[in-house]
Design an enzyme around this catalytic site. Sequence first.
Site, short mmCIF file in Angstrom:
data_model
loop_
_atom_site.label_atom_id
_atom_site.label_comp_id
_atom_site.label_asym_id
_atom_site.label_seq_id
_atom_site.Cartn_x
_atom_site.Cartn_y
_atom_site.Cartn_z
CB THR A 189 1.49 6.12 9.20
OG1 THR A 189 0.40 6.62 8.41
CG2 THR A 189 0.92 5.44 10.44
CD GLU A 336 0.23 1.58 11.03
OE1 GLU A 336 -0.28 2.12 10.03
OE2 GLU A 336 1.45 1.26 11.08
CE LYS A 446 0.14 -9.14 -6.58
NZ LYS A 446 0.96 -7.98 -6.14
CD1 TRP A 451 2.19 -13.70 -6.48
CD2 TRP A 451 2.26 -13.44 -4.27
NE1 TRP A 451 0.95 -13.27 -6.09
CE2 TRP A 451 0.96 -13.11 -4.72
CE3 TRP A 451 2.53 -13.35 -2.91
CZ2 TRP A 451 -0.05 -12.69 -3.87
CZ3 TRP A 451 1.52 -12.92 -2.05
CH2 TRP A 451 0.24 -12.60 -2.52
#
Length: 547
Positions: A189, A336, A446, A451
């Site tokens: 990754t 993944e 934030k 958010w």
Amino acid sequence: MAQTRILPPAENAYEYPLLIKRLLLSGPRYNPDQEIVYSNRSKYTYTDLVERIHRLANALTDAGVKPGDTVAVMDWDTPRYLECFFAIPMIGAILHTVNIRLSPDQIVYTMNHAEDDVVLVHDDFLPIIEAVKGEIKTVKTWIQLTDSDAAQQAPVETIGEYESLLAKADDKFDFPDFDENSVATTFYTTGTTGNPKGVYFSHRQLVLHTLAMTGTVASFDEMPLMRSSSVYMPVTPMFHVHAWGVPYAATMMGIKQVYPGRYEPELLVDLIKEHKVTFSHCVPTIMQMMMATESIKTADLSNWHVLIGGSALTKGLCDAGARLGIKMYTAYGMSETCPLLCASHLTPEDLELPLEQQTAKRVKTGIATPMVELEIVDPEGNPVPHDGEAKGEIVARAPWLTQGYFKEPEKGEQLWEGGWLHTGDVASMEPDNTITIKDRIKDVIKTGGEWLSSLDLENLISQHPAVAGAAVVGVPDEKWGERPHALVTLKPGEQASAGDIQNHLKQFVESGEINKWAIPEHIDFVEDIPKTSVGKINKKLIRDQLQ
């Protein structure tokens, strides 16, 4: 698990393992003379492909490769790589697709961590090997790949050049049966913190992923990306999640394939024109580069279907593609997950609209693909309502997800907390099961207790007619905690100011799409937006540079 009835098989019944060699059966049966093209260099048929896979298997075993060994490949997108996709796992070895865009130190780390035994390396990457050869610990054998008449002088001792080895090898190999749960591939990754993490996939997982991929891109009339008459050209590196697994599906179907080698935007467009390519997949960055070429101005792209992934497909990019006739679709997954989890799913009613009016549906993350379970959960792991508003983390189950991280069991347990694979992506799900990703958990801004989605802001900024690309990150702010900071690239010949972008965003405040406080005070115009090795926006680096 429920106790069910299982009947014993006949004594001589064949227990059919799901092995990658099974994917090679049908394509040559259907279209033995179909072409596989290497850029503007060469081409051969599916019959030739099978023979070359057999020869490569013999060349590798003659070089001492045994089942369970790891064979690394450092190459561009070539038919050679396709041969490695098959031959290496088919002899029971493990294919390590090396990310050649990592730093030299990270490449060394992945090769040592994977315990590579053999490396096939292209001439173009020999300077990397020369710089780090003293740090590579496990490699015993090197094989050279070249596109020149004569291979370059290698900084390590090789057993020969790829084509020469194939020419001397026998053209028949008896590929054995073995446990379908045997590891077939591994790669690393491209996380922006710490060392890359190794994921791995079995033969069974790759076969099932191939069947699901084929079902997704070839079965639905509303998503006709790959048909028997299609011409396929990947524009996603083959080292990146097996080029999203599509080469396996294309080979199983026996369709024409075009491998472009090293990515050069003008050449990519020329290959699309020359071979009438109908299906590709890529990250938004590559699409933007191709759309900025001179060649694309004279291309008929009305039959080009493109699956966009890796980063969000913005409305601005989708609209720009629609004006050229390009039909873009969204796909979602991660290293993944092998990677397919989710894709656009248009209805017949959607397709009756003009292409430009289909954008709103095409840019959504889409619906879970066959055999995939997706849920949106809150921080306690509870499912949130599927109302299109409630947000949470996407968690997944499917038969082809990596079962952990190689040699890092603690991180694997974190990945699979609660029996679901945690993606780290924040999203909402609508009543019709359509998912829209809002952001990465680590990239949500934030501000003032609220958010704010960086992806939403990037999407809206991208719709300004002068904007080529945008990245938004949160930066520390004493009063609000964080505030959005935007980096913007402009199309060639275009001009815009920070005030122009802010005024452009005000229309979305008036329409209720964002709040007034979401408009960034700080907007920087840059030549290029930092990217990771696989073309994703590198927001960690941007945040570090802004602090």
